[in-house]
Design a protein around this motif. Structure first.
Motif, PDB file in Angstrom:
ATOM      1  N   VAL A  80       0.844  -1.204   0.000  1.00  0.00           N
ATOM      2  CA  VAL A  80       0.000   0.000   0.000  1.00  0.00           C
ATOM      3  C   VAL A  80       0.876   1.249   0.000  1.00  0.00           C
ATOM      4  O   VAL A  80       0.604   2.204  -0.737  1.00  0.00           O
ATOM      5  N   ALA A  81       1.950   1.245   0.773  1.00  0.00           N
ATOM      6  CA  ALA A  81       2.850   2.399   0.847  1.00  0.00           C
ATOM      7  C   ALA A  81       3.702   2.563  -0.409  1.00  0.00           C
ATOM      8  O   ALA A  81       4.258   3.635  -0.639  1.00  0.00           O
ATOM      9  N   GLY A  82       3.821   1.510  -1.215  1.00  0.00           N
ATOM     10  CA  GLY A  82       4.610   1.591  -2.440  1.00  0.00           C
ATOM     11  C   GLY A  82       6.004   1.039  -2.323  1.00  0.00           C
ATOM     12  O   GLY A  82       6.829   1.233  -3.211  1.00  0.00           O
ATOM     13  N   PHE A  83       6.284   0.315  -1.236  1.00  0.00           N
ATOM     14  CA  PHE A  83       7.620  -0.260  -1.040  1.00  0.00           C
ATOM     15  C   PHE A  83       7.738  -1.670  -1.593  1.00  0.00           C
ATOM     16  O   PHE A  83       8.830  -2.205  -1.693  1.00  0.00           O
ATOM     17  N   GLU A  84       6.602  -2.310  -1.897  1.00  0.00           N
ATOM     18  CA  GLU A  84       6.585  -3.650  -2.474  1.00  0.00           C
ATOM     19  C   GLU A  84       5.675  -3.642  -3.699  1.00  0.00           C
ATOM     20  O   GLU A  84       4.643  -2.973  -3.702  1.00  0.00           O
ATOM     21  N   ALA A  85       6.035  -4.409  -4.705  1.00  0.00           N
ATOM     22  CA  ALA A  85       5.209  -4.540  -5.915  1.00  0.00           C
ATOM     23  C   ALA A  85       4.113  -5.572  -5.688  1.00  0.00           C
ATOM     24  O   ALA A  85       4.263  -6.473  -4.860  1.00  0.00           O
ATOM     25  N   GLN A  92      -5.849   1.158  -4.928  1.00  0.00           N
ATOM     26  CA  GLN A  92      -6.276   2.521  -5.253  1.00  0.00           C
ATOM     27  C   GLN A  92      -6.262   3.358  -3.985  1.00  0.00           C
ATOM     28  O   GLN A  92      -6.688   2.890  -2.924  1.00  0.00           O
ATOM     29  N   ILE A  93      -5.795   4.578  -4.110  1.00  0.00           N
ATOM     30  CA  ILE A  93      -5.845   5.539  -3.015  1.00  0.00           C
ATOM     31  C   ILE A  93      -6.635   6.738  -3.517  1.00  0.00           C
ATOM     32  O   ILE A  93      -6.270   7.345  -4.528  1.00  0.00           O
ATOM     33  N   ALA A  94      -7.729   7.060  -2.811  1.00  0.00           N
ATOM     34  CA  ALA A  94      -8.618   8.167  -3.178  1.00  0.00           C
ATOM     35  C   ALA A  94      -9.044   8.086  -4.648  1.00  0.00           C
ATOM     36  O   ALA A  94      -9.072   9.080  -5.358  1.00  0.00           O
ATOM     37  N   ARG A 110       2.740   9.031  -3.155  1.00  0.00           N
ATOM     38  CA  ARG A 110       1.467   8.493  -2.669  1.00  0.00           C
ATOM     39  C   ARG A 110       0.864   9.301  -1.528  1.00  0.00           C
ATOM     40  O   ARG A 110      -0.302   9.127  -1.202  1.00  0.00           O
ATOM     41  N   GLY A 111       1.640  10.123  -0.871  1.00  0.00           N
ATOM     42  CA  GLY A 111       1.111  10.916   0.233  1.00  0.00           C
ATOM     43  C   GLY A 111       0.764  10.100   1.465  1.00  0.00           C
ATOM     44  O   GLY A 111      -0.167  10.427   2.196  1.00  0.00           O
ATOM     45  N   LEU A 112       1.509   9.038   1.703  1.00  0.00           N
ATOM     46  CA  LEU A 112       1.272   8.170   2.859  1.00  0.00           C
ATOM     47  C   LEU A 112       2.467   8.184   3.783  1.00  0.00           C
ATOM     48  O   LEU A 112       3.594   8.409   3.356  1.00  0.00           O
ATOM     49  N   GLY A 113       2.222   7.894   5.044  1.00  0.00           N
ATOM     50  CA  GLY A 113       3.293   7.703   6.014  1.00  0.00           C
ATOM     51  C   GLY A 113       3.204   6.291   6.551  1.00  0.00           C
ATOM     52  O   GLY A 113       2.159   5.666   6.501  1.00  0.00           O
ATOM     53  N   MET A 114       4.301   5.792   7.045  1.00  0.00           N
ATOM     54  CA  MET A 114       4.317   4.427   7.588  1.00  0.00           C
ATOM     55  C   MET A 114       5.161   4.416   8.844  1.00  0.00           C
ATOM     56  O   MET A 114       6.273   4.938   8.851  1.00  0.00           O
ATOM     57  N   VAL A 115       4.619   3.837   9.917  1.00  0.00           N
ATOM     58  CA  VAL A 115       5.350   3.648  11.160  1.00  0.00           C
ATOM     59  C   VAL A 115       5.698   2.167  11.220  1.00  0.00           C
ATOM     60  O   VAL A 115       4.805   1.318  11.187  1.00  0.00           O
ATOM     61  N   PHE A 116       6.964   1.857  11.295  1.00  0.00           N
ATOM     62  CA  PHE A 116       7.385   0.468  11.290  1.00  0.00           C
ATOM     63  C   PHE A 116       7.072  -0.194  12.617  1.00  0.00           C
ATOM     64  O   PHE A 116       7.075   0.445  13.664  1.00  0.00           O
TER      65      PHE A 116
END
Length: 160
Positions: A80-85, A92-94, A110-116
């Motif tokens: 979803v964040a774009g780090f994996e294919a 889809q986002i928005a 993508r305008g997303l943030g991710m907390v590991f």
């Protein structure tokens, strides 16, 4: 001890991988979901980790991915964040398609943030306090009901 899941919030398959096989999920309100994951397949090398997972997230909705270690929860978030294919399906986002097997929008667009996950829990809080942290503004009775439901669904009843 057998793994227990509730049908309303979990979609780990019997083989331990995430996936539902269901596609075409609609928003609960009929509005376009903020995030739409349709039949995605993800993996590493020859190993498929996520197989046919579909879900939709509406604005303001709180969602969690539940499942045993190694079933693909982090892989889904990374896709979803774009780090994996994705090997198949779409994300889809928005309303904008950001990932398919044919290509994807780069993570930085993508305008997303991710907390590991390494820093996702608060070590000074109990298991129960960590679970209800994100719903602290809800009424006490609703927090208690959700806590009991989630503790049972995740198999943490002896720890909370």
């Amino acid at each position: 001890m057998p793994r227990r899941r509730c049908s309303s919030c979990c979609s780990a398959r019997s083989d331990g991988r995430l996936g539902s096989g269901a596609s075409g999920r609609q928003s609960m309100t009929g509005a376009r979901p903020l995030l739409q994951v349709e039949d995605i397949v993800c993996g590493y090398g020859e190993t498929t980790v996520v197989d046919g997972l579909s879900f939709a997230v509406e604005q303001g909705q709180i969602v969690s991915l539940l499942g045993p270690s190694g079933c693909g929860k982090t892989t889904v978030l990374r896709a979803v964040a774009g780090f994996e294919a994705v090997r198949a399906g779409s994300i889809q986002i928005a309303g904008e398609v950001v990932s398919t097997a044919a290509g994807s929008v780069p993570a930085e667009r993508r305008g997303l943030g991710m907390v590991f996950q390494d820093y996702a829990l608060f070590p000074h809080l109990t298991v129960a306090q960590n679970i209800v942290f994100g719903i602290a503004r809800r009424p006490a009775a609703e927090r208690t009901r959700l806590l009991h439901h989630l503790v049972e669904a995740t198999g943490l009843s002896g720890m909370a």
